[in-house]
Scaffold this motif. Structure first.
Motif, short mmCIF file in Angstrom:
data_model
loop_
_atom_site.label_atom_id
_atom_site.label_comp_id
_atom_site.label_asym_id
_atom_site.label_seq_id
_atom_site.Cartn_x
_atom_site.Cartn_y
_atom_site.Cartn_z
N ILE A 150 -23.43 -9.64 8.70
CA ILE A 150 -24.64 -9.32 7.95
C ILE A 150 -25.77 -10.30 8.25
O ILE A 150 -25.57 -11.51 8.20
N THR A 160 -29.26 -6.07 8.13
CA THR A 160 -28.51 -5.34 9.15
C THR A 160 -27.05 -5.75 9.08
O THR A 160 -26.71 -6.85 8.67
N ALA A 161 -26.19 -4.82 9.47
CA ALA A 161 -24.76 -5.10 9.65
C ALA A 161 -24.46 -4.76 11.09
O ALA A 161 -24.65 -3.61 11.50
N ASN A 162 -24.04 -5.76 11.87
CA ASN A 162 -23.83 -5.56 13.31
C ASN A 162 -25.07 -4.90 13.94
O ASN A 162 -24.95 -3.96 14.72
N LEU A 219 -22.50 -1.93 2.61
CA LEU A 219 -22.12 -2.87 3.68
C LEU A 219 -20.83 -2.42 4.36
O LEU A 219 -20.54 -2.82 5.48
N SER A 222 -18.42 -4.38 6.73
CA SER A 222 -19.07 -5.69 6.91
C SER A 222 -19.29 -6.42 5.59
O SER A 222 -19.97 -7.44 5.55
N ASP A 223 -18.72 -5.89 4.51
CA ASP A 223 -18.90 -6.46 3.17
C ASP A 223 -18.60 -7.96 3.14
O ASP A 223 -17.61 -8.40 3.71
#
Ligand code: CA
Length: 239
Positions: A150, A160-162, A219, A222-223
Motif C-alpha cells: 500500500i 494504491t495497492a501494488n 485493500l 493487500s490489507d
C-alpha cells in the motif's frame, strides 16, 4: 443568538463551499439551511431523490446531507449511484430510525457519516464541517506513506495497492492514513473516533468497525490493518 468572536474567527478560517441538502421535510431543510448559511456555507436544497442526484452531479457540492427516505429514489440509491460514478463527495446520511442506520451501514455505501433524527442542527453543522475539513485537508508536511503493497499520499489523497488505484471515501482515507502514520500503534475505537472523525464518541463505536471493514475489503489481499481483539486496530506491514 449572536456568534461569539471565536465562531466568527472559525468562519473566516474555513473554506466555504456549497452544501447540498437532500431532504423532503421542509421544516428540516429550512433549519439546516439557516444553520449552514450562518456558518458561511452556501446551501442548495433538493426535496426528492432524482433532483438530489442531478444537483449533486451539476453543482459539485463540498458535502451532501442526504435523507434516507426520499420521494423518487431513496437516499441509499442516490449515494450508490454517485459512488458508482466515482463521485466521492462526502455524504452525511440522515436516518429516521435505527433500522435505517443498519441499512446505510450494511449496504457499505461509502457514506462518510450518519446522524439519526431527531438531530440538533448544531450537531449536523459540526459533522458537515468535520467531513469537509477532512476531505479538503492536504497536509503538505506529511510525505507519502508506504506499508506492504500500500502507498498512500496525504497530499494527492491517492491510495494504491501494488500500483493499482483504490477509491476510498474521505473518511476511509483519513482512517487508513491515521493508522499508517503510526505503524504498529494500536488505537482504540474511541481514539479513532476522536482523532479521525474529530468529535466525541457520541455516534457509538460501531461506525469505526464499519469503516475499518470497508477499508479492509477495498485493500483486499493487500490489507495492512490488524484487529487487536478487545482493544482496537493497528496498521502494520504484513508478515
Ligand atoms: Ca424523508
Amino acid at each position: 443568538m449572536n456568534p461569539t468572536p471565536a465562531a466568527e474567527q472559525s468562519r473566516a478560517d474555513q473554506g466555504k463551499g456549497l452544501v447540498l441538502v437532500v431532504e423532503d421535510e421542509r421544516a428540516i431543510s429550512d433549519l439546516l439551511r439557516m444553520y449552514l448559511s450562518r456558518e458561511g456555507f452556501g446551501v442548495h436544497v433538493a426535496s426528492d431523490g432524482p433532483s438530489g442526484l442531478s444537483f449533486a452531479r451539476t453543482l459539485h457540492p463540498v458535502a451532501i446531507i442526504l435523507d434516507v427516505g426520499l420521494p423518487g429514489i431513496d437516499g441509499t440509491e442516490v449515494c450508490r449511484q454517485l459512488r458508482a460514478d466515482g463521485d466521492w463527495t462526502p455524504i452525511l446520511f440522515c436516518t429516521a430510525r435505527d433500522d435505517e442506520v443498519d441499512r446505510v451501514l450494511g449496504l457499505e455505501l461509502g457514506a462518510d457519516d450518519y446522524i439519526t433524527k431527531p438531530f440538533s442542527p448544531r450537531e449536523v453543522v459540526a459533522r458537515v464541517k468535520s467531513v469537509v475539513r477532512r476531505a479538503s485537508r492536504a497536509n503538505t508536511s506529511e510525505g507519502p506513506l508506504a506499508m506492504g503493497a500500500i502507498k498512500l499520499d496525504p497530499v494527492t489523497r491517492r491510495v494504491t495497492a501494488n500500483e493499482v488505484a483504490i477509491s476510498l471515501t474521505a473518511t476511509e482515507f483519513d482512517l487508513l492514513a491515521h493508522l499508517m502514520a503510526h505503524p504498529g500503534r494500536v488505537f482504540s475505537r474511541e481514539q479513532l473516533l476522536s482523532e479521525v472523525w474529530g468529535y466525541a464518541a457520541v455516534v457509538g463505536t460501531r461506525t469505526v468497525d464499519v469503516h475499518v471493514a470497508q477499508v479492509r475489503s477495498k485493500l483486499a489481499e493487500s490489507d495492512v490493518i490488524r484487529t487487536v481483539r478487545g482493544v482496537g486496530y493497528a496498521a502494520e506491514t504484513p508478515r
